[in-house]
Design an enzyme around this catalytic site. Structure first.
Site, PDB file in Angstrom:
ATOM      1  CG  HIS B 439      10.001 -20.103  -3.491  1.00 35.28           C
ATOM      2  ND1 HIS B 439      10.293 -18.778  -3.669  1.00 35.28           N
ATOM      3  CD2 HIS B 439      10.591 -20.755  -4.515  1.00 35.28           C
ATOM      4  CE1 HIS B 439      11.011 -18.642  -4.775  1.00 35.28           C
ATOM      5  NE2 HIS B 439      11.204 -19.820  -5.290  1.00 35.28           N
ATOM      6  CD  GLU B 440       4.499 -20.661  -6.626  1.00 36.03           C
ATOM      7  OE1 GLU B 440       4.056 -19.681  -6.024  1.00 36.03           O
ATOM      8  OE2 GLU B 440       3.769 -21.506  -7.163  1.00 36.03           O
TER       9      GLU B 440
END
Lengths: 597, 597
Positions: B439-440
């Protein structure tokens, strides 16, 4: 295409690499051949995909439960195992006179890989049973063979291996389970066993526990350990089943993965003592276990390989169809997105998995082929094979556990967020594979076995056998592989030197410091061994490519060359870095005062 | 001792290393000081251990559920978050005029680490909220500040970030969510958003979704992306809550870990369109996101660090008390077993975790301190800090995700079979930490950002700023650290050269090949940066030791020296091996025909 294993690759390893179709030259395998093996593998593929794979996700969430009386689990487990037994796989490696198929270990492990890849939990029940049966086949007396071994081979009984105890996991010298001799020659066992997979269930008519215990008055430590066969239900002399033995399920262990196999704490002798019979001679239990451990540890490595292999195929399958982003340099956002397989970083992640999975399978099957050679070859062949097996056992147990797990980690990454969800099996494979560096002897235990024992045994004969085997394949004239050949020769030379220096320094620096970086040593030598097996595969692929095969076969063989190239460029250099550290006999860890942590 | 984070280490990093107690020299932090910070950290520790940690295991098994109307979860989540809001942590970094505490980013991240370590799932709700509030604080208009930002800072509303869509994860250029301008200046949004954490719940009065979407007729690709604030419940001009907006929960995602944070698929505009307001100017949405991404990615790195840190402390705690086996060379099995911490291989595993966890925390907090310097420093300080931040952002996002996960893998290994069970939190930390490389922005995305953009921006100014910062700490006269200083200088020299050659070759080899091994480059430079931060810590520890501290403090400082030594001997050499490969601009992966996989 199957997502459990690549059939062409399995054939390549069995026939092009290991020439298993020639095993019929040994009397034990007379009459067998590629046709036999192909049919059995076909059947295993079919059964694994039809009966094992479909409930793999189910048993991960619907774990075995204990209601105080019985252990229950989804009905699919028993259905699959019944079909497995029905097809004769339980007896695949055992003597025909015991009702087995008398197949070579190489084939037995190839078949095991398919079932592990399809459903590692359900496949563990028969694999444990086979392990227990192997022990009884080697050391059991006539009664044990008749009452326990035959029904195990027939799949009517299942087996377990009861080694660890709650206070003694890796330290078997410290087990406390006690065996009290009885007037009739039997024993009564008292003690608690931990981490017992398959310890209680309703999947088979009976369970035969093979239990390490100490006979009252035995010497302390490993020299006082004996092996016992302890049935769940007592078996009369005519084979009929009697009352429950004094073996109680004390509790279930709940694991991160591999959840479908019931994992238990078993109490022996809460009442009058569990009735067991001594296997072989007193105080030789651990020696028996060690004798059988080569095969058990190969099986463990093959399970790790299988999980990495199916993970690779699943992530490849996803990457081929999922479109995402554009290539660097493509500035026009209106062009269609490209499949993930077009991105260099994704190709790297796929190639890395392929190198680990197929390299691991080559290692597992090669090790299994050494068991066949050890058991069936001439005295000279057998000695060489046994030495190679001795030194390779900690490697085949560990390398796939470490790099197979890494492959599963990468498989998740290829899918991105999707790989992290339970909608795909990748996260399950990852959770399952984490166990392989722990059970059947942790990585630390394997490293101590390799450097503490195997490397030094017979004045280094096992280590020399491995170096000789690798050297024999270093043909500098191999077309297109000269760089790889040189790289491997250089790495092997360093490994020889470092090993020699290390062993020579042991007396001076002491055992603690000698063994302090054993895990790193194991890691490096594992990479060198797998590099060797990749070079061998590339040599064969190169030869087969020269024959001008069709398009599909060409792609397969080019894949072997690409993975070999990847392994030598991206992986092997790390082994040299690690060996450079090992050579320093660094004592940063050994001399550390734990109070500063 | 706390098992979430070592307070002495946190103090060491904040005060001995980063000198955060001097931040009050900046007007924004006037009146603050170590006393203020200590009290707030005390409170965070207490709250994290009393309210967050106790239900971390619960929310892992009792996941958020959706009954078609509402998302429900254990009541402990709301209780903990209410206490968090009550204590003022939601507004920790925000302006006092908004009701915040106006703390430096360094402190905000230190506090975040505590909550992440205690319960990464529950801690994600406020961290997302803070991220959304940061965006509105920077780009929101007066109305958005009043109606959304103030209640976000006060913790009455929670926030989300809605970027990905089902067909577009990493490839934001391809999002399809559409924004249709309305006569009143508002917009109606239509589209589907994927992986939205905190997308629907009953934990707060309202939810403010910050949504990337394309205004009808916008340019294709990233240049046509705008940012919108879309509330779950419509908010009237006086701040009162109205009807539900046209944002529907389409489904929940079920993940391997981090299960307590509800992760959703959200449909915007199934009916008349979700009402949203444009944040900032049209078509600048991605630029705004990127501006805020440094902080979001530091937070992501800190979460990975926190999981590795608490995993380390848990495994250390176990290893200190669990006795198993004896030291090599001890032949007498009747001697007592020794604690795990006596075994060299276990010490290695603990030291490795310590080096990753404490090194990662140093990286996270140092990066956060650069945010403070960037925002508060002189023009010159600010420019330098911004450049360092730019180049460090992909590193602080990725290094802890990769090596923190490795630490969690090792933590399980220290416990052996016990670590693989759900009786201990280690397996949960491991499952949770696997998300941080995804994620990110995945690791591949970060690597492309580093080598494709950051290294080349401003003619290498950011890269040079990093090299200069490292060089400034290479004092060859440092007592006891001369070997490490030389090693780092050598590694940095290679890194400079390889980077220079690589950038110079880009035009010739093309972007695809230039970027093909970007992930390896990121990995190597990450290790060099962490080696630098370990050298810095060792320099400070060495200085403090010279002052003759007490026994406990001496042990702590000796631990810093040991971990530094470990990192330089066991870890840094791998960076040089990797850079040697990167230097070859190897095209094994880039040129691979995916058909051979």
């Amino acid at each position: 295409m199957s997502l459990i294993l690549n059939r062409r690759d399995l054939d390549f390893l069995l026939y092009d690499f290991l020439e298993s179709d020639h095993l019929h030259h040994y009397p034990r395998f007379a009459g067998q051949g590629r046709e036999t093996y192909d049919q059995i593998i076909d059947l295993a593929f079919t059964l694994a995909e039809a009966q094992f794979q479909p409930h793999a996700a189910l048993v991960d969430v619907d774990e075995p439960r204990f209601d105080g009386e019985r252990v229950s689990m989804p009905a699919e487990v028993k259905q699959a195992l019944d079909a497995y037994v029905e097809a004769g796989f339980m007896g695949a490696g055992f003597d025909e006179e015991l009702g087995g198929l008398q197949l070579p270990c190489t084939l037995v492990q190839a078949i095991a890989a398919l079932f592990y890849a399809a459903n590692v939990s359900t496949a563990t029940y028969p694999l444990l049973t086979i392990g227990a049966a192997n022990l009884l086949a080697a050391y059991g007396d006539e009664t044990q063979r008749r009452l326990y071994l035959e029904p195990l081979v027939a799949g009517r009984y299942f087996g377990t291996m009861c080694l660890s105890e709650p206070h003694a996991g890796s330290s078997l010298a410290d087990i406390r389970t006690k065996a009290v001799p009885q007037a009739d020659g039997s024993y009564r066992l008292f003690g608690s066993k931990m981490w017992i997979s398959g310890g209680e269930h309703e999947l088979s008519e009976n369970i035969v526990h093979l239990v390490l215990a100490k006979i009252e008055g035995a010497p302390p430590g490993v020299k006082g350990i004996s092996l016992f066969a302890v049935p769940r239900l007592l078996v009369a002399g005519d084979g009929s089943l009697g009352a429950r033995n004094d073996v109680r399920l004390a509790g279930l262990n709940h694991k991160m993965g591999w959840r479908g196999i019931v994992n238990t704490v078993l109490n022996f002798g809460e009442d009058e003592g569990a009735i067991g019979s001594l296997v072989g001679e007193p105080h030789r239990g651990l020696a028996y276990m060690f004798h059988m451990m080569n095969e058990a540890r190969i099986a463990c490595g093959v399970a790790a390989v299988a999980l990495s292999y199916t993970g690779y195929l699943h992530s490849l399958d996803y990457a081929k169809t999922r479109r995402q982003g554009r290539l660097p340099g493509e500035k026009d956002p209106t062009t269609p997105m490209v499949p993930l397989t077009e991105h260099a970083d994704v190709k790297r992640m796929l190639l890395q998995q392929k190198a680990y999975a197929e390299g691991g399978l080559a290692l597992g099957l090669y090790s299994a082929s050494l068991v066949d050679l050890q058991d069936q070859g001439t005295a000279e062949e057998s000695l060489k094979a046994r030495r190679l097996l001795d030194i390779l056992t900690p490697i085949v147990k560990t390398w796939p556990a470490v790099y197979g797990l890494k492959a599963n980690e990468i498989a998740i990454q290829v899918l991105g967020g999707a790989g992290y969800t339970r909608d795909y099996p990748l996260e399950r494979f990852y959770r399952e594979n984490r166990l392989n560096a722990i059970h059947e002897g942790t990585t630390g235990i394997q490293a101590g076995d390799l450097l503490g024992r195997k490397v030094r045994q017979e004045e280094g004969a096992a280590f020399d056998a491995l170096c000789d085997a690798i050297s024999a394949d270093l043909d500098p004239l191999t077309k297109g592989l000269s760089v790889e050949t040189e790289d491997l020769a250089a790495a092997l030379g360093i490994c020889r030197q470092v090993t020699h220096d290390l062993v020579a320094a042991a007396a001076q620096v002491g055992e603690v410091r000698y063994l302090a970086n054993a895990t790193l040593y194991l890691d490096a030598i594992g990479h060198i061994v797998v590099a060797w097996l990749w070079l061998r595969q590339a040599q064969i692929a190169s030869r087969l490519l020269a024959e001008g095969p069709g398009e599909e076969e060409t792609a397969f063989l080019q894949g072997k060359l690409a993975a070999c190239r990847y392994f030598f460029r991206y992986e092997l250099p790390a082994a040299r870095t690690t060996l450079a550290l090992v050579a320093q006999i660094d004592d940063t860890c050994a001399s550390l005062d734990p109070a500063v942590l």
